[in-house]
Design an enzyme around this catalytic site. Structure first.
Site, PDB file in Angstrom:
ATOM      1  N   ARG A 175       0.833  -1.205   0.000  1.00 19.08           N
ATOM      2  CA  ARG A 175       0.000   0.000   0.000  1.00 19.08           C
ATOM      3  C   ARG A 175       0.867   1.255   0.000  1.00 19.08           C
ATOM      4  O   ARG A 175       0.585   2.214  -0.721  1.00 19.08           O
ATOM      5  CB  ARG A 175      -0.949   0.023   1.198  1.00 19.08           C
ATOM      6  CG  ARG A 175      -1.955   1.179   1.122  1.00 19.08           C
ATOM      7  CD  ARG A 175      -2.883   1.224   2.329  1.00 19.08           C
ATOM      8  NE  ARG A 175      -3.976   2.165   2.097  1.00 19.08           N
ATOM      9  CZ  ARG A 175      -3.922   3.467   2.340  1.00 19.08           C
ATOM     10  NH1 ARG A 175      -2.808   4.002   2.821  1.00 19.08           N
ATOM     11  NH2 ARG A 175      -4.967   4.239   2.113  1.00 19.08           N
ATOM     12  N   CYS A 176       1.938   1.238   0.804  1.00 20.66           N
ATOM     13  CA  CYS A 176       2.839   2.395   0.849  1.00 20.66           C
ATOM     14  C   CYS A 176       3.453   2.681  -0.515  1.00 20.66           C
ATOM     15  O   CYS A 176       3.733   3.841  -0.841  1.00 20.66           O
ATOM     16  CB  CYS A 176       3.964   2.148   1.856  1.00 20.66           C
ATOM     17  SG  CYS A 176       3.442   2.028   3.577  1.00 20.66           S
ATOM     18  N   MET A 177       3.671   1.643  -1.312  1.00 18.42           N
ATOM     19  CA  MET A 177       4.379   1.800  -2.588  1.00 18.42           C
ATOM     20  C   MET A 177       3.453   2.158  -3.744  1.00 18.42           C
ATOM     21  O   MET A 177       3.898   2.148  -4.897  1.00 18.42           O
ATOM     22  CB  MET A 177       5.120   0.502  -2.930  1.00 18.42           C
ATOM     23  CG  MET A 177       6.247   0.154  -1.986  1.00 18.42           C
ATOM     24  SD  MET A 177       7.302  -1.160  -2.637  1.00 18.42           S
ATOM     25  CE  MET A 177       6.137  -2.513  -2.809  1.00 18.42           C
TER      26      MET A 177
END
Length: 409
Positions: free
Chosen positions: A398-400
């Site tokens: 999700r962060c990426m």
């Protein structure tokens, strides 16, 4: 399926159609042990393998029907003429922390001489002083570039492959963020130029702007439904920012009616709200096991006079989610199956940080196999990607990723 230009993102789980990624580049090769803390890293990823892992991530998304676009390409599309290019260089050098005016001019000249793609990649990677010394033809420039022993004229941006944070797509608009640290705040300059100059995105409504005085980061923003937005009061997102974001979104967006401000612990292990929980299906969430007992949320809504009202609710996360999403039941899937040891190990590599690409279908790191088994047992379709090097940056799938277009849930 041909997508329109612009932004459409009204949930965490709607079928993902277009997503923004950044393939790691030379910025990772400019990490040094002495400066890791300053650059928000705990370790140094090996670039070649990090790129291979990231390519596997992108291929996984494409095989699921997702159009992948890259940050560098969007920045290049925003350079629509020479004046925009010159302004990008001017703002970049002004924000690069270069105190010596002569060195600032040398950096600007260095960038100006490059083709567009090389220039943007160099901005992201950082500029070594030795590269400026090699190009300098004047003694004063050479001495300015030599500096005081610090090896960089401009610091690298190694966190760029976490595209979730510098800006967030919310509904049909975007919030461009004031980041918590100077190291990451420079990343938002690229978002500014994309949403001001790229023909596909320049007419996007703006919910928040990078020129504000308090911090807001994308990892703290979860779109729980077309009417409910969640924001974390965290180590990196401040309450004044949430006030402003809520006021703008609730008064100007077409669908959002409520903001849930979750008060989470202010520590690196709870860096953002999406390290605490992520949505994997309409009624299923991964969760950090340390918040299963009690959490505080502030419910923000506009009254009939369009004035903000706030009320505090304390309770179990599943009860809060069930009430505000109007669900019959909510299933929380704890990282590491609730084991103290497995949860600590897999939370370190973002076991709770999943990317939903459709309801009940997620992308996860293969290394978090205990949590992944729990997801499968809960009926979630799991796509695993390698992460030995990517996970060293302390962020998950999700962060990426920054969704640019999702179907409505």
């Amino acid at each position: 399926m041909r997508l329109e230009s612009g932004i459409h993102n009204t949930s965490e789980i709607g079928r993902l159609r277009r997503v923004l990624l950044h393939r790691p580049g030379g910025e990772l090769e400019n990490l040094m042990p002495e400066y890791l803390e300053r650059l928000l890293f705990d370790d140094i990823p090996y670039l070649k393998e990090a790129q291979e892992e990231h390519d596997a991530f992108a291929d996984c998304l494409r095989q699921s029907g997702v159009e992948v676009v890259y940050l560098t390409d969007l920045v290049l599309q925003s350079i629509t003429d020479r004046s925009v290019r010159d302004e990008l260089i001017r703002q970049f050098t002004a924000e690069a922390g270069i105190e010596d005016p002569r060195l600032r001019d040398t950096v600007a000249e260095h960038l100006s001489a490059m083709p567009d793609r090389e220039m943007v990649q160099t901005m992201m990677a950082g500029i070594r002083r030795q590269d400026l010394r090699a190009a300098g033809g004047r003694l004063g420039d050479y001495l300015a570039a030599a500096g005081d022993g610090y090896p960089f004229a401009v610091d690298p941006m190694p966190n760029l492959y976490f595209t979730r944070d510098p800006f967030a797509t919310i509904g049909t608009g975007v919030s461009i963020h004031k980041m918590h640290t100077p190291t990451r705040n420079r990343e938002t300059l690229f978002g500014k130029f994309i949403f001001e100059h790229d023909p596909a995105y320049r007419n996007t409504p703006r919910w928040y702007d990078r020129g504000e005085t308090t911090s807001l980061e994308g990892g703290d923003i979860l779109i729980l439904s077309p009417s409910v937005l969640a924001v974390g009061i965290s180590q990196r997102t401040q309450e004044d920012s949430i006030d402003q974001l809520a006021e703008t979104v609730l008064s100007q967006s077409k669908t959002f009616r409520k903001v849930l401000a979750f008060n989470i612990p202010k520590s690196r292990s709870f860096m953002h709200l999406d390290t605490v929980f992520t949505m994997v299906d309409r009624d299923k969430f991964t969760v950090h096991p340390n918040i299963l007992s009690q959490i505080t949320v502030f419910v923000m809504e506009l009254d009939e006079n369009r004035k903000m009202t706030i009320r505090q609710e304390d309770g179990r996360l599943e009860d809060i989610l069930r009430e505000h999403l109007e669900l019959d039941r909510v299933t929380l899937i704890p990282c590491g199956q609730g084991s103290e040891i497995d949860a600590a190990r897999e939370q370190w590599s973002d076991g709770s940080n999943t990317l939903a690409i459709a309801p009940g279908e997620v992308v996860v790191y293969s290394r978090n196999y205990v949590t992944n088994r729990s997801l499968e047992e809960a009926g979630i379709k799991v796509h695993t990607i390698p992460s030995a090097e990517l996970s060293r940056g302390r962020g998950g799938p999700r962060c990426m990723s920054m969704p640019l277009w999702r179907d409505d849930p």
